[in-house]
Scaffold this active site. Structure first.
Site, PDB file in Angstrom:
ATOM      1  CE  LYS A  78      -4.020  -2.004   2.287  1.00  0.00           C
ATOM      2  NZ  LYS A  78      -5.003  -1.627   1.268  1.00  0.00           N
ATOM      3  NE  ARG A  83       9.268   5.869  -0.964  1.00  0.00           N
ATOM      4  CZ  ARG A  83      10.315   5.250  -0.462  1.00  0.00           C
ATOM      5  NH1 ARG A  83      10.276   3.954  -0.298  1.00  0.00           N
ATOM      6  NH2 ARG A  83      11.385   5.919  -0.154  1.00  0.00           N
ATOM      7  CD  GLU A  96      12.688  12.405   2.264  1.00  0.00           C
ATOM      8  OE1 GLU A  96      13.680  11.736   1.931  1.00  0.00           O
ATOM      9  OE2 GLU A  96      12.385  13.494   1.730  1.00  0.00           O
ATOM     10  NE  ARG A 101      10.214  -4.279  15.461  1.00  0.00           N
ATOM     11  CZ  ARG A 101       8.927  -4.347  15.743  1.00  0.00           C
ATOM     12  NH1 ARG A 101       8.110  -5.026  14.977  1.00  0.00           N
ATOM     13  NH2 ARG A 101       8.429  -3.729  16.807  1.00  0.00           N
ATOM     14  CE  LYS A 103       7.964  -6.419  20.574  1.00  0.00           C
ATOM     15  NZ  LYS A 103       8.647  -5.185  20.224  1.00  0.00           N
ATOM     16  NE  ARG A 135      10.517   3.109  13.328  1.00  0.00           N
ATOM     17  CZ  ARG A 135      11.382   2.416  14.064  1.00  0.00           C
ATOM     18  NH1 ARG A 135      12.638   2.357  13.710  1.00  0.00           N
ATOM     19  NH2 ARG A 135      10.975   1.773  15.142  1.00  0.00           N
ATOM     20  CD  GLU A 197       3.398   0.361  17.151  1.00  0.00           C
ATOM     21  OE1 GLU A 197       2.701   0.325  18.169  1.00  0.00           O
ATOM     22  OE2 GLU A 197       4.634   0.412  17.176  1.00  0.00           O
ATOM     23  CD  GLU A 212      14.732   6.670  23.917  1.00  0.00           C
ATOM     24  OE1 GLU A 212      14.362   6.553  25.080  1.00  0.00           O
ATOM     25  OE2 GLU A 212      14.396   5.854  23.019  1.00  0.00           O
TER      26      GLU A 212
HETATM   27  P1  0O2 Z   1      11.243  -2.257  19.293  1.00  0.00           P
HETATM   28  O1  0O2 Z   1      12.643  -2.674  19.561  1.00  0.00           O
HETATM   29  O2  0O2 Z   1      11.153  -1.079  18.364  1.00  0.00           O
HETATM   30  O3  0O2 Z   1      10.373  -3.383  18.885  1.00  0.00           O
HETATM   31  P2  0O2 Z   1       5.419  -0.080  25.335  1.00  0.00           P
HETATM   32  O4  0O2 Z   1       4.822  -0.514  26.623  1.00  0.00           O
HETATM   33  O5  0O2 Z   1       5.494   1.427  25.169  1.00  0.00           O
HETATM   34  O6  0O2 Z   1       6.752  -0.723  25.026  1.00  0.00           O
HETATM   35  P3  0O2 Z   1       3.222  -0.353  23.479  1.00  0.00           P
HETATM   36  O7  0O2 Z   1       2.066  -0.383  24.397  1.00  0.00           O
HETATM   37  O8  0O2 Z   1       3.168  -1.247  22.276  1.00  0.00           O
HETATM   38  O9  0O2 Z   1       4.545  -0.735  24.235  1.00  0.00           O
HETATM   39  O10 0O2 Z   1       3.451   1.134  23.145  1.00  0.00           O
HETATM   40  P4  0O2 Z   1       3.953   1.983  21.941  1.00  0.00           P
HETATM   41  O11 0O2 Z   1       4.090   3.315  22.533  1.00  0.00           O
HETATM   42  O12 0O2 Z   1       3.049   1.829  20.767  1.00  0.00           O
HETATM   43  O13 0O2 Z   1       5.405   1.414  21.596  1.00  0.00           O
HETATM   44  C1  0O2 Z   1       5.640   0.520  20.601  1.00  0.00           C
HETATM   45  C2  0O2 Z   1       6.931   0.824  19.873  1.00  0.00           C
HETATM   46  O14 0O2 Z   1       7.079   2.249  19.663  1.00  0.00           O
HETATM   47  C3  0O2 Z   1       8.200   0.451  20.593  1.00  0.00           C
HETATM   48  O15 0O2 Z   1       8.452  -0.902  20.424  1.00  0.00           O
HETATM   49  C4  0O2 Z   1       9.223   1.339  19.888  1.00  0.00           C
HETATM   50  O16 0O2 Z   1       9.521   0.848  18.584  1.00  0.00           O
HETATM   51  C5  0O2 Z   1       8.455   2.623  19.731  1.00  0.00           C
HETATM   52  N1  0O2 Z   1       8.645   3.466  20.917  1.00  0.00           N
HETATM   53  C6  0O2 Z   1       7.735   3.741  21.866  1.00  0.00           C
HETATM   54  N2  0O2 Z   1       8.243   4.552  22.787  1.00  0.00           N
HETATM   55  C7  0O2 Z   1       9.525   4.819  22.420  1.00  0.00           C
HETATM   56  C8  0O2 Z   1      10.564   5.628  22.973  1.00  0.00           C
HETATM   57  O17 0O2 Z   1      10.425   6.256  24.010  1.00  0.00           O
HETATM   58  N3  0O2 Z   1      11.745   5.656  22.290  1.00  0.00           N
HETATM   59  C9  0O2 Z   1      11.943   4.964  21.133  1.00  0.00           C
HETATM   60  N4  0O2 Z   1      13.138   5.052  20.547  1.00  0.00           N
HETATM   61  N5  0O2 Z   1      10.977   4.176  20.591  1.00  0.00           N
HETATM   62  C10 0O2 Z   1       9.781   4.117  21.219  1.00  0.00           C
HETATM   63  P5  0O2 Z   1       9.420  -1.661  21.426  1.00  0.00           P
HETATM   64  O18 0O2 Z   1       8.870  -3.022  21.622  1.00  0.00           O
HETATM   65  O19 0O2 Z   1       9.621  -0.879  22.674  1.00  0.00           O
HETATM   66  O20 0O2 Z   1      10.783  -1.717  20.706  1.00  0.00           O
END
Ligand code: 0O2
Length: 255
Positions: A78, A83, A96, A101, A103, A135, A197, A212
């Site tokens: 999609k 794009r 851009e 990925r 998990k 992403r 997501e 970060e």
């Molecule tokens: P990865 O390594 O990217 O898979 P949460 O309790 O916040 O971990 P939830 O409820 O799914 O989980 O919340 P959210 O906010 O949708 O976060 C899902 C993903 O968003 C994270 O996956 C990160 O990829 C990104 N993300 C959320 N908060 C942050 C942050 O503060 N900094 C960064 N760099 N990324 C963030 P994972 O599983 O944490 O990590």
């Protein structure tokens, strides 16, 4: 027992760093190089019934993950179409960069434990919404919302939840627009709704988030206060840059 066949892969069960025993002409296999002495010992204790259970768990997990991979494929298609259409018909492209990925099992297990989720596939499916992740990086904040609208307005997409961390940044400074969407994946026995997501953000937000993320894992989640405050400053700077770029962009386009 010095050898086993797990999931169709030959495993040479010898202790780690037993180089002499492995020998230079040893055939390639998952050998002692990959197994700690403890893991090798544990594997050596597994009988045929245990190996069957491991194999069956491996198959169930692969079956569970497969639709998520297809969900990513659907969303990538999609976004690819949008794009290409923008490239062909419009003066500029709001997208851009796109990456995706699945998990990893390690990250999935870590999140299950953190969320206190029941380890059944049904409850994992309900609770962990970012098993499949796409992403999308855009140039400008307005593009982020535009692409969000374009994706979520598609009739086969169901928006399960939107988390607007751009309007409401996380306390650490994290900004991004998350759309948890459900997309149908057509398998041989019918359609399956799959959650993906989609994270949408600007280049500046993405730059900040990748750094970060690295720091967070480097310090095993206990980031020193000084670094946290530096990161918050950097997030503010990134936000200012986004504002300036958006203003300049509007001026150029005569908006
Ligand atoms: P990865 O390594 O990217 O898979 P949460 O309790 O916040 O971990 P939830 O409820 O799914 O989980 O919340 P959210 O906010 O949708 O976060 C899902 C993903 O968003 C994270 O996956 C990160 O990829 C990104 N993300 C959320 N908060 C942050 C942050 O503060 N900094 C960064 N760099 N990324 C963030 P994972 O599983 O944490 O990590």
């Amino acid at each position: 027992m010095t050898g086993a066949n797990v999931n169709g892969v030959s495993i040479d069960i010898r202790p780690l760093r037993d180089d002499a025993a492995i020998g230079e002409d040893a055939p390639p296999s998952i050998t002692a190089d990959l197994l700690t002495e403890r893991a090798a010992h544990a594997l050596g204790q597994v009988d045929d019934e245990g190996l069957d259970e491991i194999r069956s768990l491996r198959d169930d997990f692969a079956r569970f993950m497969m639709p998520y991979k297809f969900g990513i494929d659907e969303i990538n298609t999609k976004i690819g179409i949008l794009r290409e259409e923008f490239n062909e018909l419009h003066a500029y492209n709001p997208i851009e960069h796109v990456s995706s990925r699945l998990k990893t099992p390690e990250s999935l297990i870590e999140k299950l434990v953190r969320k206190g989720c029941d380890p059944s596939f049904e409850s994992i499916r309900e609770t962990i919404t970012d098993i499949a992740g796409v992403r999308v990086t855009c140039s400008f904040v307005s593009d982020v919302y535009r692409v969000f609208e374009l994706i979520t307005a598609q009739t086969d997409i169901r928006l399960v939840e939107a988390k607007d961390y751009i309007a409401n940044p996380k306390p650490n400074g994290y900004k991004s627009l998350h759309a948890i969407v459900e997309v149908p994946v057509f398998l041989s026995d019918g359609p399956v709704p799959v959650r993906v997501e989609v994270q949408l953000r600007t280049i500046a937000m993405d730059f900040w988030a990748s750094l970060e993320h690295k720091i967070y894992y480097k310090y095993d989640r206990s980031v020193p206060a000084e670094l946290l405050s530096g990161l918050k400053d950097a997030a503010d700077t990134a936000a200012q840059l986004d504002e300036t770029m958006e203003r300049l962009h509007s001026q150029i386009r005569g908006v």
